[in-house]
Write a protein that holds these residues in place. Structure first.
Motif, PDB file in Angstrom:
ATOM      1  N   ALA A 194      11.740   5.201   8.801  1.00  0.00           N
ATOM      2  CA  ALA A 194      10.549   5.562   7.794  1.00  0.00           C
ATOM      3  C   ALA A 194       9.997   4.209   7.818  1.00  0.00           C
ATOM      4  N   PHE A 195       8.771   3.836   7.423  1.00  0.00           N
ATOM      5  CA  PHE A 195       7.902   2.378   7.321  1.00  0.00           C
ATOM      6  C   PHE A 195       6.984   2.803   6.256  1.00  0.00           C
ATOM      7  N   GLU A 196       7.178   2.419   4.718  1.00  0.00           N
ATOM      8  CA  GLU A 196       5.781   2.750   4.435  1.00  0.00           C
ATOM      9  C   GLU A 196       5.537   1.190   3.786  1.00  0.00           C
ATOM     10  N   VAL A 197       4.549   1.268   3.465  1.00  0.00           N
ATOM     11  CA  VAL A 197       3.261  -0.016   3.068  1.00  0.00           C
ATOM     12  C   VAL A 197       2.078  -0.050   2.207  1.00  0.00           C
ATOM     13  N   ALA A 198       2.286  -1.168   1.224  1.00  0.00           N
ATOM     14  CA  ALA A 198       1.503  -0.332  -0.071  1.00  0.00           C
ATOM     15  C   ALA A 198       0.777  -1.496  -0.969  1.00  0.00           C
ATOM     16  N   VAL A 199      -0.464  -1.274  -1.486  1.00  0.00           N
ATOM     17  CA  VAL A 199      -0.693  -1.769  -2.081  1.00  0.00           C
ATOM     18  C   VAL A 199      -1.018  -1.601  -3.690  1.00  0.00           C
ATOM     19  N   LEU A 200      -1.327  -3.058  -5.042  1.00  0.00           N
ATOM     20  CA  LEU A 200      -0.763  -2.610  -5.663  1.00  0.00           C
ATOM     21  C   LEU A 200      -1.957  -3.502  -6.374  1.00  0.00           C
ATOM     22  N   LEU A 201      -2.996  -2.880  -7.307  1.00  0.00           N
ATOM     23  CA  LEU A 201      -4.012  -3.051  -8.015  1.00  0.00           C
ATOM     24  C   LEU A 201      -3.899  -2.615  -9.710  1.00  0.00           C
ATOM     25  N   PRO A 202      -3.741  -3.961 -10.061  1.00  0.00           N
ATOM     26  CA  PRO A 202      -3.538  -3.505 -11.348  1.00  0.00           C
ATOM     27  C   PRO A 202      -4.326  -3.922 -12.407  1.00  0.00           C
ATOM     28  N   LEU A 203      -4.152  -2.158 -13.004  1.00  0.00           N
ATOM     29  CA  LEU A 203      -5.217  -2.054 -14.140  1.00  0.00           C
ATOM     30  C   LEU A 203      -5.554  -2.502 -15.691  1.00  0.00           C
ATOM     31  N   ALA A 204      -3.922  -2.870 -15.627  1.00  0.00           N
ATOM     32  CA  ALA A 204      -3.984  -3.542 -17.235  1.00  0.00           C
ATOM     33  C   ALA A 204      -2.762  -4.283 -17.238  1.00  0.00           C
ATOM     34  N   SER A 205      -2.524  -4.762 -18.347  1.00  0.00           N
ATOM     35  CA  SER A 205      -1.082  -5.857 -18.699  1.00  0.00           C
ATOM     36  C   SER A 205      -0.893  -5.777 -19.653  1.00  0.00           C
ATOM     37  N   GLU A 206      -0.123  -6.197 -20.192  1.00  0.00           N
ATOM     38  CA  GLU A 206       0.424  -6.784 -21.498  1.00  0.00           C
ATOM     39  C   GLU A 206       1.848  -8.154 -20.946  1.00  0.00           C
ATOM     40  N   GLU A 207       2.632  -8.539 -22.049  1.00  0.00           N
ATOM     41  CA  GLU A 207       3.465  -9.067 -21.770  1.00  0.00           C
ATOM     42  C   GLU A 207       5.189  -8.799 -21.120  1.00  0.00           C
ATOM     43  N   ASN A 208       5.308  -8.124 -21.270  1.00  0.00           N
ATOM     44  CA  ASN A 208       6.169  -7.732 -20.259  1.00  0.00           C
ATOM     45  C   ASN A 208       6.082  -6.370 -18.986  1.00  0.00           C
ATOM     46  N   MET A 209       4.933  -6.028 -18.809  1.00  0.00           N
ATOM     47  CA  MET A 209       4.752  -5.152 -17.870  1.00  0.00           C
ATOM     48  C   MET A 209       3.366  -4.718 -17.555  1.00  0.00           C
ATOM     49  N   VAL A 210       3.156  -4.124 -16.115  1.00  0.00           N
ATOM     50  CA  VAL A 210       1.710  -3.991 -15.898  1.00  0.00           C
ATOM     51  C   VAL A 210       1.490  -2.063 -15.358  1.00  0.00           C
ATOM     52  N   VAL A 211       0.122  -2.583 -15.463  1.00  0.00           N
ATOM     53  CA  VAL A 211       0.316  -1.049 -15.501  1.00  0.00           C
ATOM     54  C   VAL A 211      -0.857  -1.416 -13.800  1.00  0.00           C
ATOM     55  N   TYR A 212      -0.453   0.035 -12.870  1.00  0.00           N
ATOM     56  CA  TYR A 212      -1.512  -0.512 -11.714  1.00  0.00           C
ATOM     57  C   TYR A 212      -1.822   1.081 -10.738  1.00  0.00           C
ATOM     58  N   VAL A 213      -2.991   1.052 -10.197  1.00  0.00           N
ATOM     59  CA  VAL A 213      -2.512   1.284  -9.271  1.00  0.00           C
ATOM     60  C   VAL A 213      -1.924   1.343  -7.668  1.00  0.00           C
ATOM     61  N   ARG A 214      -1.903   2.387  -6.654  1.00  0.00           N
ATOM     62  CA  ARG A 214      -1.022   2.266  -5.461  1.00  0.00           C
ATOM     63  C   ARG A 214      -1.213   3.482  -4.541  1.00  0.00           C
ATOM     64  N   PRO A 215      -1.852   3.291  -3.475  1.00  0.00           N
ATOM     65  CA  PRO A 215      -2.569   3.174  -3.070  1.00  0.00           C
ATOM     66  C   PRO A 215      -2.180   3.175  -1.375  1.00  0.00           C
ATOM     67  N   GLY A 216      -1.168   3.867  -0.386  1.00  0.00           N
ATOM     68  CA  GLY A 216      -0.222   3.144   0.401  1.00  0.00           C
ATOM     69  C   GLY A 216      -0.452   4.178   1.914  1.00  0.00           C
ATOM     70  N   ILE A 217       0.752   3.394   2.584  1.00  0.00           N
ATOM     71  CA  ILE A 217       0.581   5.469   4.360  1.00  0.00           C
ATOM     72  C   ILE A 217       1.882   4.256   4.580  1.00  0.00           C
ATOM     73  N   MET A 218       2.789   5.686   4.908  1.00  0.00           N
ATOM     74  CA  MET A 218       3.915   5.458   4.946  1.00  0.00           C
ATOM     75  C   MET A 218       4.109   6.742   6.175  1.00  0.00           C
ATOM     76  N   TYR A 219       5.222   6.335   7.475  1.00  0.00           N
ATOM     77  CA  TYR A 219       5.406   6.414   8.553  1.00  0.00           C
ATOM     78  C   TYR A 219       7.347   7.472   9.351  1.00  0.00           C
ATOM     79  N   MET A 220       6.976   8.662   9.428  1.00  0.00           N
ATOM     80  CA  MET A 220       8.996   9.169   9.351  1.00  0.00           C
ATOM     81  C   MET A 220       9.079   9.360  10.701  1.00  0.00           C
ATOM     82  N   SER A 221      10.369   9.411  11.030  1.00  0.00           N
ATOM     83  CA  SER A 221       9.755   9.426  12.524  1.00  0.00           C
ATOM     84  C   SER A 221      11.788  10.568  11.802  1.00  0.00           C
ATOM     85  N   GLU A 222      11.995  11.876  12.496  1.00  0.00           N
ATOM     86  CA  GLU A 222      13.176  12.230  12.557  1.00  0.00           C
ATOM     87  C   GLU A 222      13.619  12.679  13.969  1.00  0.00           C
TER      88      GLU A 222
END
Length: 199
Positions: free
Chosen positions: A87-115
């Motif tokens: 399996a292989f996955e790649v996703a991007v992280l697009l921050p919406l908001a951030s505080e001192e120790n935390m970030v909230v983000y949108v995470r769209p991606g794609i994944m391929y699996m072969s069994e």
């Protein structure tokens, strides 16, 4: 597919103006090794800037000495083969908001699996592979354990929608699924706790 592309484009447009100048900025340019997706558990997270990052995940399984029965009337007549899943996955992280120790983000991606699997009745068995192409669209958060003395260790999780396009092994019909999902944040049931350690 056009509707899915429109959803991903809307997520990018919505997230792009936001920047994360706190939790993420301290880890820009660092490699975060860890675990996030149970299908692709060997994970890497990298923040290229306070407003953009990406995840890469890889999973692999190999099984040797799998029996293929050549004669339905004689179970002693068989050959062996090996099966491999990946399996292989790649996703991007697009921050919406951030505080001192935390970030909230949108995470769209794609994944391929072969069994790989053995299909068919004894005497006509063969090795085939089932494949899955997935488009996850998630809203997630990463919490850095700075207050606990571990500034380069983080915990992460997300919620959202997954679009699955599955082709079974053999001659079966392809299947399309859309489902709500949760990953990482919960440690109950079969969910997992995602983590990254940054170098």
């Amino acid at each position: 597919m056009k509707r899915i592309a429109a959803i991903l484009a809307a997520a990018v447009m919505f997230a792009a103006p936001a920047t994360a100048q706190d939790a993420v900025s301290d880890h820009v340019g660092m490699l975060g090794f860890g675990y996030y997706n149970p299908n692709a558990p060997v994970g890497l997270r990298y923040w290229t800037s306070p407003s953009f990052g990406f995840d890469v995940g890889l999973g692999f399984k190999s099984e040797n000495q799998v029996a293929i029965f050549d004669d339905a009337s004689d179970p002693t007549k068989m050959n062996t083969t090996s099966l491999a899943d990946f399996a292989f996955e790649v996703a991007v992280l697009l921050p919406l908001a951030s505080e001192e120790n935390m970030v909230v983000y949108v995470r769209p991606g794609i994944m391929y699996m072969s069994e790989a699997e053995i299909i068919g009745a004894a005497g006509s068995q063969k090795k085939e592979s089932a494949t899955t192409f997935a488009i996850p669209l998630r809203l997630g958060a990463e919490f850095f354990l700075t207050k606990f003395g571990f500034p380069n260790l983080s915990l992460a999780g997300d919620h959202g929608l997954d679009f699955y396009f599955m082709s079974p092994a053999g001659d079966g019909d392809s299947v399309t699924e859309i489902m709500t999902v949760t990953s990482g944040a919960s440690v109950v049931s079969t969910s997992n706790l995602g983590f990254h350690f940054y170098f």
